[in-house]
Design a protein around this motif. Sequence first.
Motif, short mmCIF file in Angstrom:
data_model
loop_
_atom_site.label_atom_id
_atom_site.label_comp_id
_atom_site.label_asym_id
_atom_site.label_seq_id
_atom_site.Cartn_x
_atom_site.Cartn_y
_atom_site.Cartn_z
N ASP A 89 0.83 -1.20 0.00
CA ASP A 89 0.00 0.00 0.00
C ASP A 89 0.86 1.25 0.00
OD1 ASP A 89 -2.30 -1.39 -0.02
OD2 ASP A 89 -2.82 -1.07 2.09
N LEU A 90 1.92 1.22 0.82
CA LEU A 90 2.79 2.38 0.95
C LEU A 90 3.44 2.72 -0.40
CD1 LEU A 90 5.29 3.03 3.84
CD2 LEU A 90 6.01 3.35 1.49
N SER A 91 4.05 1.72 -1.04
CA SER A 91 4.75 1.98 -2.30
C SER A 91 3.79 2.45 -3.38
CB SER A 91 5.49 0.72 -2.78
OG SER A 91 6.62 0.51 -1.98
N MET A 92 2.59 1.82 -3.43
CA MET A 92 1.61 2.20 -4.44
C MET A 92 1.13 3.64 -4.22
SD MET A 92 1.21 0.14 -6.83
CE MET A 92 1.95 -1.42 -7.17
N SER A 93 0.96 4.01 -2.95
CA SER A 93 0.52 5.37 -2.64
C SER A 93 1.59 6.39 -3.03
CB SER A 93 0.18 5.45 -1.15
OG SER A 93 0.16 6.78 -0.72
N VAL A 94 2.84 6.08 -2.73
CA VAL A 94 3.95 6.98 -3.08
C VAL A 94 4.06 7.11 -4.61
CG1 VAL A 94 6.47 7.23 -3.04
CG2 VAL A 94 5.24 6.61 -0.95
N MET A 95 3.92 5.96 -5.29
CA MET A 95 4.02 5.96 -6.75
C MET A 95 2.91 6.80 -7.38
SD MET A 95 4.69 2.48 -8.89
CE MET A 95 5.31 1.39 -7.67
N ARG A 96 1.67 6.59 -6.88
CA ARG A 96 0.53 7.34 -7.42
C ARG A 96 0.75 8.85 -7.29
NH1 ARG A 96 -4.95 6.72 -8.33
NH2 ARG A 96 -4.90 4.52 -7.75
N GLN A 97 1.18 9.29 -6.10
CA GLN A 97 1.42 10.72 -5.88
C GLN A 97 2.54 11.23 -6.78
OE1 GLN A 97 1.45 11.88 -1.51
NE2 GLN A 97 1.37 9.66 -1.32
N ALA A 98 3.58 10.40 -6.97
CA ALA A 98 4.71 10.81 -7.81
C ALA A 98 4.28 10.94 -9.27
CB ALA A 98 5.86 9.81 -7.68
N PHE A 99 3.48 9.98 -9.76
CA PHE A 99 3.01 10.04 -11.16
C PHE A 99 2.17 11.29 -11.39
CE2 PHE A 99 2.95 5.08 -11.62
CZ PHE A 99 4.35 5.08 -11.63
N ILE A 100 1.27 11.57 -10.43
CA ILE A 100 0.39 12.73 -10.58
C ILE A 100 1.22 14.03 -10.57
CG2 ILE A 100 -1.43 14.08 -9.41
CD1 ILE A 100 -2.65 11.31 -8.58
N ALA A 101 2.22 14.08 -9.69
CA ALA A 101 3.04 15.29 -9.61
C ALA A 101 3.86 15.48 -10.89
CB ALA A 101 3.97 15.20 -8.40
N ALA A 102 4.38 14.38 -11.44
CA ALA A 102 5.39 14.48 -12.51
C ALA A 102 4.79 14.47 -13.90
CB ALA A 102 6.40 13.33 -12.38
N ARG A 103 3.48 14.22 -14.04
CA ARG A 103 2.94 14.03 -15.39
C ARG A 103 2.98 15.31 -16.22
NH1 ARG A 103 -3.16 12.55 -13.40
NH2 ARG A 103 -3.55 14.55 -12.37
N ASP A 104 2.99 16.50 -15.59
CA ASP A 104 3.07 17.72 -16.40
C ASP A 104 4.46 18.36 -16.35
OD1 ASP A 104 2.80 18.55 -13.79
OD2 ASP A 104 1.70 20.38 -14.31
N TRP A 105 5.44 17.65 -15.83
CA TRP A 105 6.82 18.14 -15.92
C TRP A 105 7.31 17.88 -17.35
CZ3 TRP A 105 8.98 15.39 -10.89
CH2 TRP A 105 8.32 15.93 -9.77
N ASP A 106 8.50 18.32 -17.66
CA ASP A 106 9.06 18.08 -18.98
C ASP A 106 8.94 16.61 -19.35
OD1 ASP A 106 11.24 19.43 -21.04
OD2 ASP A 106 11.50 17.27 -20.76
N PRO A 107 8.39 16.33 -20.56
CA PRO A 107 8.10 14.93 -20.93
C PRO A 107 9.34 14.04 -21.11
CG PRO A 107 7.59 16.43 -22.74
CD PRO A 107 7.89 17.29 -21.55
N ASP A 108 10.53 14.62 -21.06
CA ASP A 108 11.73 13.79 -21.14
C ASP A 108 12.21 13.32 -19.76
OD1 ASP A 108 11.88 13.95 -23.87
OD2 ASP A 108 13.14 15.75 -23.83
N LEU A 109 11.64 13.88 -18.71
CA LEU A 109 12.13 13.54 -17.36
C LEU A 109 11.59 12.20 -16.89
CD1 LEU A 109 11.84 17.06 -15.65
CD2 LEU A 109 13.92 15.91 -16.48
N VAL A 110 12.51 11.36 -16.44
CA VAL A 110 12.19 10.00 -16.01
C VAL A 110 11.97 9.96 -14.50
CG1 VAL A 110 13.30 7.73 -15.73
CG2 VAL A 110 13.48 8.94 -17.92
#
Length: 285
Positions: A89-110
């Motif tokens: 649950d912890l990892s999935m929650s962290v991942m979800r928040q990270a994806f949402i935060a990073a989706r509108d950053w520069d599209p080349d950023l991994v």
Amino acid sequence: AAKKAGRNRYAWFDRSMERAIQARNEIETGLRNAIPQGQIVPYFEQQIDLATGALAGFEVLARWEHPLRGLIEPDQFIPIAEETGLIADLSMSVMRQAFIAARDWDPDLVLAVNISPWQLKDAWLAQKIIKLLLETGFPARRLEIEITESALFDNLALAQSIAVSLKNQGIRLALDDFGTGYSSLAHLRALPFDRIKIDKCFVGSIAEKLESAAIVGAIARLGDSLNMPTTAEGVEDADTLERLRVMGCARAQGYHFGRPVSAANVRRLLAERRLIAQGPQRLAG
Ligand code: C2E
Ligand code: MG
Ligand code: MG
Ligand code: MG
């Protein structure tokens, strides 16, 4: 008197054990509520391309924003999350928040995300990650999953099938903390890794220890010939960075480039470098 002192010593020992158990229980119960309450958040550590000096992306690192204790580092709660099964649950929650935060950053950023050995026992792990990508709109090609060597012992066949499912979606795999623990060169072939992360215990001492420099240089060349570019972790100064560049490491991360920061601070950093689509949000009115 001696007998009394002895008894007191045991009493002290009991009390300190009791305190340790109590602290652990507090973290465990705290953690159960912290995950749904959103107190476990992603922090982001810069990863730099050594050939160009450009920002390649970020490693996602969990932090517990505790309402009373402040920021708690993962070594205080990840092991307990693993023991109690809360890690999924912890990892999935962290991942979800990270994806949402990073989706509108520069599209080349991994984004490089950590998966704990325990999670690789879940036959549905790949499907869960892919579902999370679809739900959040974060592209698979911008995701790299970091797996430590110790994760490969328990059930290699399952780890391999998870790895194939992830790779089929265009997700990349990195072998984390290479060179520590029960290292074996066989692990490099166990899963279809795209990248090797050289552990900070070697990287931090390449300027002082010839042996460390030789080991890091050898891993960098090995990675090159296996078509698995290397990322050096734990770079703390410019001298180390220059040595890594000469050795042919592809990427580097570490406190030299800055400590891991919150999503809000990443936005600020990217806005300064014009690597964000709409810049910092303006206040209405
Ligand atoms: P890791 O994946 O090997 O992450 C690198 C660790 O090294 C991070 O510690 C990072 O803050 C630290 N580090 C980075 N640069 C430097 C440096 O220049 N010097 C020094 N001394 N340290 C540096 P952190 O954030 O405490 O994470 C520790 C471990 O916790 C991670 O090791 C990872 O295995 C685990 N972890 C963190 N977040 C998560 C998560 O969301 N899920 C899972 N499953 N594990 C996580
Ligand atoms: Mg730490
Ligand atoms: Mg890692
Ligand atoms: Mg590591």
